[in-house]
Design a protein around this motif. Structure first.
Motif, PDB file in Angstrom:
ATOM      1  N   VAL A  56       0.741   3.394   4.194  1.00 55.23           N
ATOM      2  CA  VAL A  56       1.309   1.941   4.126  1.00 55.23           C
ATOM      3  C   VAL A  56       2.467   1.910   3.409  1.00 55.23           C
ATOM      4  N   ALA A  57       3.341   0.941   3.586  1.00 57.17           N
ATOM      5  CA  ALA A  57       4.493   0.381   3.085  1.00 57.17           C
ATOM      6  C   ALA A  57       4.300   0.189   1.647  1.00 57.17           C
ATOM      7  N   GLU A  58       5.338   0.212   0.791  1.00 50.79           N
ATOM      8  CA  GLU A  58       4.949   0.233  -0.826  1.00 50.79           C
ATOM      9  C   GLU A  58       4.497  -1.118  -1.007  1.00 50.79           C
ATOM     10  N   HIS A  59       5.053  -2.239  -0.383  1.00 54.49           N
ATOM     11  CA  HIS A  59       4.527  -3.681  -0.667  1.00 54.49           C
ATOM     12  C   HIS A  59       3.545  -3.772  -0.216  1.00 54.49           C
ATOM     13  N   GLU A  60       2.698  -3.082   0.763  1.00 54.51           N
ATOM     14  CA  GLU A  60       1.543  -3.326   1.246  1.00 54.51           C
ATOM     15  C   GLU A  60       0.404  -2.469   0.243  1.00 54.51           C
ATOM     16  N   HIS A  61       1.061  -1.422  -0.203  1.00 55.41           N
ATOM     17  CA  HIS A  61       0.167  -0.700  -1.016  1.00 55.41           C
ATOM     18  C   HIS A  61      -0.105  -1.456  -2.423  1.00 55.41           C
ATOM     19  N   SER A  62       1.140  -2.011  -2.937  1.00 57.41           N
ATOM     20  CA  SER A  62       0.846  -2.833  -4.129  1.00 57.41           C
ATOM     21  C   SER A  62       0.040  -3.960  -3.910  1.00 57.41           C
ATOM     22  N   ALA A  63      -0.013  -4.685  -3.018  1.00 55.90           N
ATOM     23  CA  ALA A  63      -0.810  -6.018  -2.604  1.00 55.90           C
ATOM     24  C   ALA A  63      -2.244  -5.387  -2.452  1.00 55.90           C
ATOM     25  N   LEU A  64      -2.551  -4.429  -1.825  1.00 56.33           N
ATOM     26  CA  LEU A  64      -3.964  -3.947  -1.677  1.00 56.33           C
ATOM     27  C   LEU A  64      -4.589  -3.468  -2.972  1.00 56.33           C
ATOM     28  N   VAL A  65      -3.659  -2.892  -3.826  1.00 56.40           N
ATOM     29  CA  VAL A  65      -4.352  -2.542  -5.186  1.00 56.40           C
ATOM     30  C   VAL A  65      -4.506  -3.738  -6.017  1.00 56.40           C
ATOM     31  N   GLU A  66      -3.405  -4.607  -5.906  1.00 55.07           N
ATOM     32  CA  GLU A  66      -3.554  -5.824  -6.728  1.00 55.07           C
ATOM     33  C   GLU A  66      -4.943  -6.546  -6.207  1.00 55.07           C
ATOM     34  N   LEU A  67      -5.154  -6.686  -4.993  1.00 51.89           N
ATOM     35  CA  LEU A  67      -6.561  -7.032  -4.470  1.00 51.89           C
ATOM     36  C   LEU A  67      -7.858  -6.492  -4.708  1.00 51.89           C
ATOM     37  N   GLY A  68      -7.714  -5.457  -5.352  1.00 53.20           N
ATOM     38  CA  GLY A  68      -8.831  -4.611  -5.831  1.00 53.20           C
ATOM     39  C   GLY A  68      -9.271  -3.760  -4.653  1.00 53.20           C
ATOM     40  N   TRP A  69      -8.420  -3.221  -3.832  1.00 53.20           N
ATOM     41  CA  TRP A  69      -9.089  -2.308  -2.820  1.00 53.20           C
ATOM     42  C   TRP A  69      -8.963  -0.639  -3.511  1.00 53.20           C
ATOM     43  N   ILE A  70      -9.654  -0.038  -3.107  1.00 53.93           N
ATOM     44  CA  ILE A  70      -9.693   1.390  -3.467  1.00 53.93           C
ATOM     45  C   ILE A  70      -9.094   2.284  -2.397  1.00 53.93           C
ATOM     46  N   PRO A  71      -7.961   2.890  -2.714  1.00 51.11           N
ATOM     47  CA  PRO A  71      -7.324   3.685  -1.668  1.00 51.11           C
ATOM     48  C   PRO A  71      -8.226   4.780  -0.837  1.00 51.11           C
ATOM     49  N   PRO A  72      -7.837   5.073   0.151  1.00 55.40           N
ATOM     50  CA  PRO A  72      -8.766   5.827   1.061  1.00 55.40           C
ATOM     51  C   PRO A  72      -8.933   7.338   0.358  1.00 55.40           C
ATOM     52  N   ASP A  73     -10.146   7.971   0.445  1.00 55.99           N
ATOM     53  CA  ASP A  73     -10.623   9.109  -0.090  1.00 55.99           C
ATOM     54  C   ASP A  73     -11.223  10.082   1.045  1.00 55.99           C
ATOM     55  N   VAL A  74     -10.262  10.638   1.658  1.00 61.31           N
ATOM     56  CA  VAL A  74     -10.515  11.387   3.097  1.00 61.31           C
ATOM     57  C   VAL A  74     -11.193  12.722   2.380  1.00 61.31           C
ATOM     58  N   PRO A  75     -12.375  13.162   3.050  1.00 60.45           N
ATOM     59  CA  PRO A  75     -13.118  12.526   4.063  1.00 60.45           C
ATOM     60  C   PRO A  75     -13.880  11.518   3.850  1.00 60.45           C
ATOM     61  N   ARG A  76     -14.478  11.291   3.054  1.00 56.77           N
ATOM     62  CA  ARG A  76     -15.359  10.106   2.364  1.00 56.77           C
ATOM     63  C   ARG A  76     -14.930   8.939   3.172  1.00 56.77           C
ATOM     64  N   TYR A  77     -13.684   8.242   2.732  1.00 57.60           N
ATOM     65  CA  TYR A  77     -13.306   7.015   3.120  1.00 57.60           C
ATOM     66  C   TYR A  77     -11.824   7.165   3.833  1.00 57.60           C
ATOM     67  N   THR A  78     -11.824   6.993   4.922  1.00 55.31           N
ATOM     68  CA  THR A  78     -10.554   6.806   5.852  1.00 55.31           C
ATOM     69  C   THR A  78      -9.664   5.617   5.669  1.00 55.31           C
ATOM     70  N   ASN A  79     -10.271   4.515   4.925  1.00 55.92           N
ATOM     71  CA  ASN A  79      -9.620   3.183   4.793  1.00 55.92           C
ATOM     72  C   ASN A  79      -9.898   2.865   3.230  1.00 55.92           C
ATOM     73  N   TRP A  80      -8.894   1.801   3.264  1.00 49.92           N
ATOM     74  CA  TRP A  80      -8.994   1.144   1.708  1.00 49.92           C
ATOM     75  C   TRP A  80     -10.337   0.506   1.876  1.00 49.92           C
ATOM     76  N   HIS A  81     -11.149   0.511   0.716  1.00 49.46           N
ATOM     77  CA  HIS A  81     -12.422   0.250   0.632  1.00 49.46           C
ATOM     78  C   HIS A  81     -12.808  -0.423  -0.842  1.00 49.46           C
ATOM     79  N   ARG A  82     -14.022  -1.092  -0.461  1.00 46.63           N
ATOM     80  CA  ARG A  82     -14.849  -1.639  -1.940  1.00 46.63           C
ATOM     81  C   ARG A  82     -16.405  -1.523  -1.457  1.00 46.63           C
ATOM     82  N   GLU A  83     -17.099  -1.204  -2.533  1.00 42.87           N
ATOM     83  CA  GLU A  83     -18.389  -1.288  -2.189  1.00 42.87           C
ATOM     84  C   GLU A  83     -19.068  -2.369  -3.187  1.00 42.87           C
TER      85      GLU A  83
END
Length: 135
Positions: A56-83
């Motif tokens: 993702v673009a840097e501004h999207e990355h920053s926004a997702l982190v600010e919103l509290g999303w956890i970055p993908p952790d392949v192979p367990r998670y292929t998307n930004w996620h929260r449990e």
């Protein structure tokens, strides 16, 4: 669907009403959010493109982190996620709803909730779900 405030109220209701193995995907093109209810947690994900899409673009990355999303952790998670533990508290559902709405509107640029394609079903029964956000 009408404005984002109304959508958020209905989405919050839908999140709290999910049953085991309910899956909901809200798409805007190839991107969006999805959530899956399991017996012990509600998994929420921000879909930022296909698994093989460029980062993702840097501004999207920053926004997702600010919103509290956890970055993908392949192979367990292929998307930004929260449990979210289940059962969740009212405050946890409120925070999750806010994160989902901000992701759709502010990060992905969805102008109006009516622009979303909604897919919703129970993975065990394959029955379609009736959601407040589609009423």
């Amino acid at each position: 669907m009408s404005d984002w405030s109304d959508f958020a109220v209905r989405l919050r209701r839908d999140l709290a009403d999910l049953a085991d193995e309910d899956i909901v995907i809200l798409l805007y093109g190839a991107r969006g959010v999805q959530f899956v209810q399991t017996p012990r947690l509600l998994l929420t994900e921000a879909i930022m493109g296909s698994v093989h899409a460029p980062p993702v673009a840097e501004h999207e990355h920053s926004a997702l982190v600010e919103l509290g999303w956890i970055p993908p952790d392949v192979p367990r998670y292929t998307n930004w996620h929260r449990e979210l533990p289940w059962p969740a508290t009212s405050a946890q559902y409120d925070a999750t709803t806010s994160r989902l709405v901000h992701t759709l509107r502010d990060v992905l640029g969805v102008a109006d909730p009516s622009d979303l394609a909604v897919k919703a079903w129970n993975d065990k029964t394959h029955d379609a779900l009736s959601l407040s956000i589609t009423a």
